[in-house]
Design a protein around this motif. Structure first.
Motif, PDB file in Angstrom:
ATOM      1  N   ILE A   3     -14.795   7.958  -5.619  1.00  0.00           N
ATOM      2  CA  ILE A   3     -13.139   7.702  -5.243  1.00  0.00           C
ATOM      3  C   ILE A   3     -13.787   9.004  -4.081  1.00  0.00           C
ATOM      4  N   GLU A   4     -13.001   7.929  -3.595  1.00  0.00           N
ATOM      5  CA  GLU A   4     -12.153   8.992  -2.078  1.00  0.00           C
ATOM      6  C   GLU A   4     -10.919   9.325  -1.803  1.00  0.00           C
ATOM      7  N   GLU A   5     -11.012  10.337  -0.941  1.00  0.00           N
ATOM      8  CA  GLU A   5      -9.673  11.333  -0.696  1.00  0.00           C
ATOM      9  C   GLU A   5      -8.964  11.265   0.547  1.00  0.00           C
ATOM     10  N   ASN A   6      -7.512  11.066  -0.149  1.00  0.00           N
ATOM     11  CA  ASN A   6      -6.720  10.914   1.656  1.00  0.00           C
ATOM     12  C   ASN A   6      -6.955   9.678   1.751  1.00  0.00           C
ATOM     13  N   TYR A   7      -7.244   8.981   1.501  1.00  0.00           N
ATOM     14  CA  TYR A   7      -7.117   7.361   2.311  1.00  0.00           C
ATOM     15  C   TYR A   7      -6.188   6.188   2.520  1.00  0.00           C
ATOM     16  N   SER A   8      -6.544   5.752   4.054  1.00  0.00           N
ATOM     17  CA  SER A   8      -5.479   5.299   4.271  1.00  0.00           C
ATOM     18  C   SER A   8      -5.674   4.108   3.636  1.00  0.00           C
ATOM     19  N   ILE A   9      -4.036   2.915   3.510  1.00  0.00           N
ATOM     20  CA  ILE A   9      -4.391   2.389   3.199  1.00  0.00           C
ATOM     21  C   ILE A   9      -4.160   0.955   3.457  1.00  0.00           C
ATOM     22  N   LYS A  10      -3.767   1.658   4.651  1.00  0.00           N
ATOM     23  CA  LYS A  10      -3.339  -0.125   5.962  1.00  0.00           C
ATOM     24  C   LYS A  10      -4.003  -0.762   5.578  1.00  0.00           C
ATOM     25  N   ASP A  11      -6.155  -0.735   5.420  1.00  0.00           N
ATOM     26  CA  ASP A  11      -6.336  -2.402   5.470  1.00  0.00           C
ATOM     27  C   ASP A  11      -6.346  -3.074   4.012  1.00  0.00           C
ATOM     28  N   ILE A  12      -5.050  -2.519   2.927  1.00  0.00           N
ATOM     29  CA  ILE A  12      -5.358  -2.819   1.511  1.00  0.00           C
ATOM     30  C   ILE A  12      -4.398  -3.265   1.408  1.00  0.00           C
ATOM     31  N   ASN A  13      -2.960  -3.280   2.251  1.00  0.00           N
ATOM     32  CA  ASN A  13      -1.258  -3.907   1.571  1.00  0.00           C
ATOM     33  C   ASN A  13      -1.321  -4.520   2.947  1.00  0.00           C
ATOM     34  N   SER A  14      -0.860  -5.940   2.668  1.00  0.00           N
ATOM     35  CA  SER A  14      -0.801  -7.185   3.985  1.00  0.00           C
ATOM     36  C   SER A  14       0.066  -7.191   4.807  1.00  0.00           C
ATOM     37  N   LEU A  15       1.101  -5.612   4.942  1.00  0.00           N
ATOM     38  CA  LEU A  15       2.037  -5.056   5.312  1.00  0.00           C
ATOM     39  C   LEU A  15       1.310  -4.584   6.865  1.00  0.00           C
ATOM     40  N   ARG A  16       0.386  -4.419   6.563  1.00  0.00           N
ATOM     41  CA  ARG A  16      -0.124  -3.274   7.036  1.00  0.00           C
ATOM     42  C   ARG A  16       0.354  -2.300   7.576  1.00  0.00           C
ATOM     43  N   ILE A  17       1.379  -1.343   5.991  1.00  0.00           N
ATOM     44  CA  ILE A  17       1.670   0.047   6.711  1.00  0.00           C
ATOM     45  C   ILE A  17       0.548   0.947   6.537  1.00  0.00           C
ATOM     46  N   ASN A  18       0.952   1.933   7.154  1.00  0.00           N
ATOM     47  CA  ASN A  18       0.148   2.981   6.889  1.00  0.00           C
ATOM     48  C   ASN A  18       0.678   3.936   6.483  1.00  0.00           C
ATOM     49  N   ASN A 300       1.862  -1.731  12.633  1.00  0.00           N
ATOM     50  CA  ASN A 300       2.457  -0.009  13.347  1.00  0.00           C
ATOM     51  C   ASN A 300       3.083   0.255  12.711  1.00  0.00           C
ATOM     52  N   LEU A 301       3.802   0.407  11.748  1.00  0.00           N
ATOM     53  CA  LEU A 301       4.780   1.206  11.410  1.00  0.00           C
ATOM     54  C   LEU A 301       4.001   2.270   9.811  1.00  0.00           C
ATOM     55  N   ASP A 302       5.075   2.719   9.136  1.00  0.00           N
ATOM     56  CA  ASP A 302       5.067   3.782   7.962  1.00  0.00           C
ATOM     57  C   ASP A 302       6.369   2.596   6.841  1.00  0.00           C
ATOM     58  N   GLY A 303       6.121   3.120   6.415  1.00  0.00           N
ATOM     59  CA  GLY A 303       6.905   2.574   4.796  1.00  0.00           C
ATOM     60  C   GLY A 303       8.074   2.699   5.116  1.00  0.00           C
ATOM     61  N   ASN A 304       8.340   3.791   5.082  1.00  0.00           N
ATOM     62  CA  ASN A 304      10.402   3.962   5.835  1.00  0.00           C
ATOM     63  C   ASN A 304      10.645   3.168   6.394  1.00  0.00           C
ATOM     64  N   GLU A 305      10.264   2.967   7.528  1.00  0.00           N
ATOM     65  CA  GLU A 305      10.331   1.818   8.924  1.00  0.00           C
ATOM     66  C   GLU A 305      11.362   0.715   8.271  1.00  0.00           C
ATOM     67  N   ILE A 306      10.162  -0.438   7.069  1.00  0.00           N
ATOM     68  CA  ILE A 306      10.477  -1.382   6.254  1.00  0.00           C
ATOM     69  C   ILE A 306      12.014  -1.212   5.330  1.00  0.00           C
ATOM     70  N   VAL A 307      11.529  -0.195   4.570  1.00  0.00           N
ATOM     71  CA  VAL A 307      12.849  -0.039   3.843  1.00  0.00           C
ATOM     72  C   VAL A 307      14.159   0.160   4.430  1.00  0.00           C
ATOM     73  N   ARG A 308      14.101   0.799   5.770  1.00  0.00           N
ATOM     74  CA  ARG A 308      15.262   0.836   6.685  1.00  0.00           C
ATOM     75  C   ARG A 308      15.330  -0.942   7.281  1.00  0.00           C
ATOM     76  N   PHE A 309      14.837  -1.057   7.385  1.00  0.00           N
ATOM     77  CA  PHE A 309      15.640  -2.656   7.507  1.00  0.00           C
ATOM     78  C   PHE A 309      15.116  -3.234   6.903  1.00  0.00           C
ATOM     79  N   ALA A 310      14.850  -3.191   5.583  1.00  0.00           N
ATOM     80  CA  ALA A 310      15.173  -4.339   4.628  1.00  0.00           C
ATOM     81  C   ALA A 310      16.472  -4.066   3.922  1.00  0.00           C
ATOM     82  N   ASP A 311      16.992  -2.830   4.032  1.00  0.00           N
ATOM     83  CA  ASP A 311      18.177  -2.097   3.767  1.00  0.00           C
ATOM     84  C   ASP A 311      19.519  -2.659   4.317  1.00  0.00           C
ATOM     85  N   SER A 312      19.038  -2.778   6.261  1.00  0.00           N
ATOM     86  CA  SER A 312      20.191  -3.525   6.829  1.00  0.00           C
ATOM     87  C   SER A 312      19.960  -4.801   6.553  1.00  0.00           C
TER      88      SER A 312
END
Ligand code: EPU
Length: 332
Positions: A3-18, A300-312
């Motif tokens: 079990i790993e702590e503070n794990y970057s999920i970038k490589d395990i989601n296909s949008l590569r959200i950081n 090269n983006l975080d989750g907030n950026e994609i949500v704002r884009f989808a909302d627009s």
């Protein structure tokens, strides 16, 4: 199981959200899954199961335990019925089923993701939905650690929906499929038929493998490659409109549609393209040039950026056409 702590999920989601997961582990057996659940209970953590991360949008860091499913294997019950463990890759299963004379899944070739994820959204393409081939879904209730088998009826399948979207405590361990013994070709989906009409193949004598290859080629032409332009396939659902809403829409714009059960299915991609979004967006995230229903990122983006884009996009489509788009993947 580590079990790993503070794990970057970038490589395990296909949008590569950081974003980060507070804890992460990968499991290969049901026993390991139960161990992971114990850990989450001890630490009082929420849990999130993922497969290949190809239909999930991390909108922020995940303050709990992410469990990646790598449970593999298959049990052939008889010539029609086969049970596939949930961590298996969907496309590999479709390929295997055809090679083993289990027919019907060929229209669903090349859909990214795992077998375990397939019932959750009731994946569908080219006129077929996975629900047509599911006999039952085996799961574990994470609250009680008991097994529960959902019959097809209990899965309550609809267009891109199932009971599992509301019952998030159930972890799917395997899916039991019932396929056809004889080939049952269906190329009635308009773009698939057009594809074969313009190919050298004899359209009256197609084999399941031809459909599998045709669907694979078509998907490669119309959908961006998620290894290059990171995406989750369709970002929005198509619209299912009541007659009144459909008539109101057609006063604003002429749209293609399919009528079913007195409702009107309108391709959202058509409206997004008509609104001028296709190929457009911002530096890190945009609407695909190939398909207007797909949002792509440069990783090269975080989750907030994609949500704002989808909302627009949702707001703009509402302003222009007075219909509300719904996001298709799971938002976390
Ligand atoms: N269209 C446009 N512009 C575009 C794309 C589509 O105008 O850029 C319009 C056209 O009128 C086209 C119609 O939309 O004829 C339908 O397009 P397509 O056949 O590509 O299908 P879709 O309705 O956009 C759905 C699924 C896809 C699946 C295809 C093929 C949903 C949300 N999406 O898309 O599934 O591959 O049908 O069956 O139902 C996915 O779920 O990730 C996915 C890719």
């Amino acid at each position: 199981m580590k079990i790993e702590e503070n794990y970057s999920i970038k490589d395990i989601n296909s949008l590569r959200i950081n974003q980060l997961a507070k804890y992460f582990c990968s499991i290969e057996t049901v026993e390991q899954f139960l161990e992971a659940i114990e850990f989450s209970k001890l630490k009082n953590l929420p849990i999130l199961f993922i497969g290949e991360g190809s239909n999930i949008v991390f909108t922020k860091d995940y303050d709990g335990l992410v469990i990646k499913n790598n449970i593999l294997g298959k049990i052939e019950h008889d010539e029609r019925i086969v049970e596939i463990f949930s961590g298996e890759n969907w496309h590999k299963f479709v390929d295997w089923s055809l090679s083993n004379e289990r027919y019907g899944l060929e229209n669903l070739a090349l859909i990214p993701g795992t077998v375990g994820a397939s019932p959750i959204q009731n994946i569908g393409a080219y006129g077929k939905e996975v629900s047509a081939f599911i006999k039952e879904v085996k799961s574990i209730n994470t609250l009680t650690a008991e097994e529960r088998i959902f019959s097809k009826e209990e899965c309550n399948f609809g267009y891109r929906s199932s009971v599992f979207q509301n019952k998030k405590e159930y972890f799917i361990t395997s899916v039991v499929f019932e396929t056809h013994l004889e080939p049952c070709i269906d190329i009635s989906y308009v773009s698939l038929e057009e594809f074969f009409r313009s190919s050298p193949k004899d359209i009256e004598n197609l084999k399941p493998k031809d459909v599998f290859d045709g669907v694979s080629s078509l998907r490669k032409i119309i959908l961006p490659d998620h290894n290059i332009e990171f995406n989750v396939g369709s970002f929005f659902k198509n619209l299912i409109l009541e007659e009144g809403d459909f008539r109101n829409l057609t006063k604003i714009i002429n749209v293609p549609y399919y009528e079913a059960n007195s409702k009107y299915k309108v391709p959202s991609g058509y409206l997004i393209e008509a609104a001028g979004w296709k190929g457009n967006g911002m530096k890190n995230v945009k609407v695909s040039e190939q398909h207007a229903l797909v949002i792509t990122t440069n990783g090269n983006l975080d989750g907030n950026e994609i949500v704002r884009f989808a909302d627009s996009i949702i707001d703009d489509i509402y302003d222009k056409f007075k219909v509300k788009l719904e996001i298709e993947p799971t938002l976390i």
